[in-house]
Scaffold this active site. Structure first.
Site, short mmCIF file in Angstrom:
data_model
loop_
_atom_site.label_atom_id
_atom_site.label_comp_id
_atom_site.label_asym_id
_atom_site.label_seq_id
_atom_site.Cartn_x
_atom_site.Cartn_y
_atom_site.Cartn_z
N TYR A 41 44.00 81.01 43.59
CA TYR A 41 44.35 82.34 44.26
C TYR A 41 45.52 81.85 45.35
CZ TYR A 41 40.40 84.56 42.23
OH TYR A 41 39.55 85.54 41.32
N LYS A 91 33.49 72.87 37.99
CA LYS A 91 33.72 72.54 36.49
C LYS A 91 34.32 71.04 36.52
CE LYS A 91 34.19 73.60 32.02
NZ LYS A 91 33.18 73.80 31.37
N ASP A 127 29.87 77.01 33.29
CA ASP A 127 29.29 77.87 32.19
C ASP A 127 27.86 77.84 31.99
OD1 ASP A 127 29.95 75.21 32.00
OD2 ASP A 127 30.79 75.26 30.26
N ASP A 160 34.59 84.49 42.36
CA ASP A 160 34.91 85.83 42.05
C ASP A 160 34.07 86.36 40.92
OD1 ASP A 160 36.22 88.28 42.17
OD2 ASP A 160 38.12 87.38 41.64
#
Ligand code: NAI
Length: 337
Positions: free
Chosen positions: A126, A173, A206, A230
């Site tokens: 962002y 991740k 995930d 988010d």
């Protein structure tokens, strides 16, 4: 002495849910003096910038805001209002409690969900650093810093300690983004080592998404960088009945802006159908922040009482009542408390 708070009704369903929320906050008896600051798509387009100075001036004076959703103009060049506000006021922690409300029909009827999401609010993808390096090839920079990662991790662990929460899970991740998410994780581990009484775990984003859907009741505090935070927030909102009921807070060292997770919902705007629960519960968080604990508790309990009774709920949570009917029911519950 009243608490001065900036009220930003926003646009779309924003003014409807903001008006409902102001009525409910007033009925708690808390002494709030609202400083209204309009912000909507038309103002942004006319001013040619996302954050008008009067809005920042008001928030710099009051330090506390209650904000409805604002439509981000589709025309290119405009940053999202929320991203701009979070950066301008350094609102580094996005806090979203996701809880089962009594009486809400979802897929987990016999499961109680009670998690709090801490999303880093100022960096990651962002940062708005995008470049077209040659025609048709674009890069978008993911920025992770030690300062911001330590700050959000400490905020989450401090919340856990103060609220007797048992477990923090950092979501990442780092198996793919070894440097960026690797740094985020190292910071989380460093802060976790200062809180030996709180269990610390890590999940790849995930896998975390699947675990959230299969076993949502096993999650307590979730700690995430901006983008995963988010996405996971909306996923979690879906577990407890949707965007209409999940509140949020954007917290900084000096300022705090409270707002629902949902957007301006143009598909139902102006029809009296919007669910004001999310903004009302955001206002309850605001009252706690202001030290108005009785008023916060009253408002939270009144909303829960209306859900428990189940007769005045809006369409998004399976009822057929209007925004005004739901609000009147909350006001009656407040009066009875
Ligand atoms: P949205 O959250 O506005 O709507 C998604 C779906 O949820 C719609 O079907 C809507 O009717 C429903 N919904 C949302 N809030 C509800 C409520 N309180 N009661 C009943 N139903 C509700 O998301 P969308 O459509 O992606 O975004 C619309 C606009 O809002 C965009 O311009 C976006 O940029 C802006 N936005 C603003 C935010 C903010 O200011 N905090 C946050 C998210 C989006």
């Amino acid at each position: 002495m009243p608490h001065y708070c900036t009220l930003i009704p926003g646009d779309g369903i924003g003014p409807e849910v903001a008006e409902a929320t102001v009525r409910a906050v007033e009925a708690t008896g808390a002494d709030i003096c609202w400083r209204r600051a309009e912000l909507n798509e038309a103002i942004i387009l006319e001013a040619g910038k996302t954050l008008p100075q009067y809005l920042l001036d008001s928030l710099n004076e009051t330090k506390v805001g209650l904000k409805g959703p604002v439509t981000t103009p589709v025309a290119s060049g405009f940053q999202s209002v929320n991203v701009a506000l979070r950066k301008a006021l350094d609102l580094f922690a996005n806090v979203r409690p996701v809880r089962t409300l009594p009486g809400i029909k979802n897929r987990f009827e016999d499961v109680r969900i009670d998690m709090v999401i801490f999303r880093e609010n100022t960096e990651d993808l962002y940062s708005g650093l995008e470049h077209e390096i040659v025609k048709d090839v674009v890069t978008s920079l993911k920025v992770i810093t030690r300062t911001a990662s330590i700050r959000i991790a400490r905020y989450a662990f401090e919340f856990a300690r103060r609220n007797n929460r048992k477990k923090v899970v950092a979501i990442h991740k780092a198996n793919i983004m070894k440097l960026a998410d690797g740094l985020f994780l190292r910071c989380c581990r460093e802060v976790a080592s200062e809180y030996p009484a709180i269990e610390y775990k890590e999940l790849i984003v995930d896998n975390a998404s699947m675990q959230l859907v299969i076993r949502p009741e096993t999650f307590d505090i979730l700690l995430l960088p901006n983008l995963y935070g988010d996405i996971v927030s909306d996923l979690a909102a879906g577990l407890v009945g949707g965007l209409g009921i999940v509140p949020g807070a954007n917290m900084g060292e000096t300022h705090a802006v409270f707002e629902a997770v949902h957007g301006s919902a143009p598909d139902i705007a102006g029809q009296g159908k919007a669910n004001p629960t999310a903004l009302m519960l955001s206002a309850a968080m605001m009252l706690t922040h202001l030290g108005e604990n009785d008023a916060a508790h009253k408002l939270q309990s009144a909303v829960e009482a209306v859900y428990r009774e189940g007769k005045h709920l809006t369409g998004d949570v399976g009822g057929d009542s209007s925004t005004a009917d739901f609000t009147d029911a909350v006001l009656r519950a407040l009066k009875a408390s």
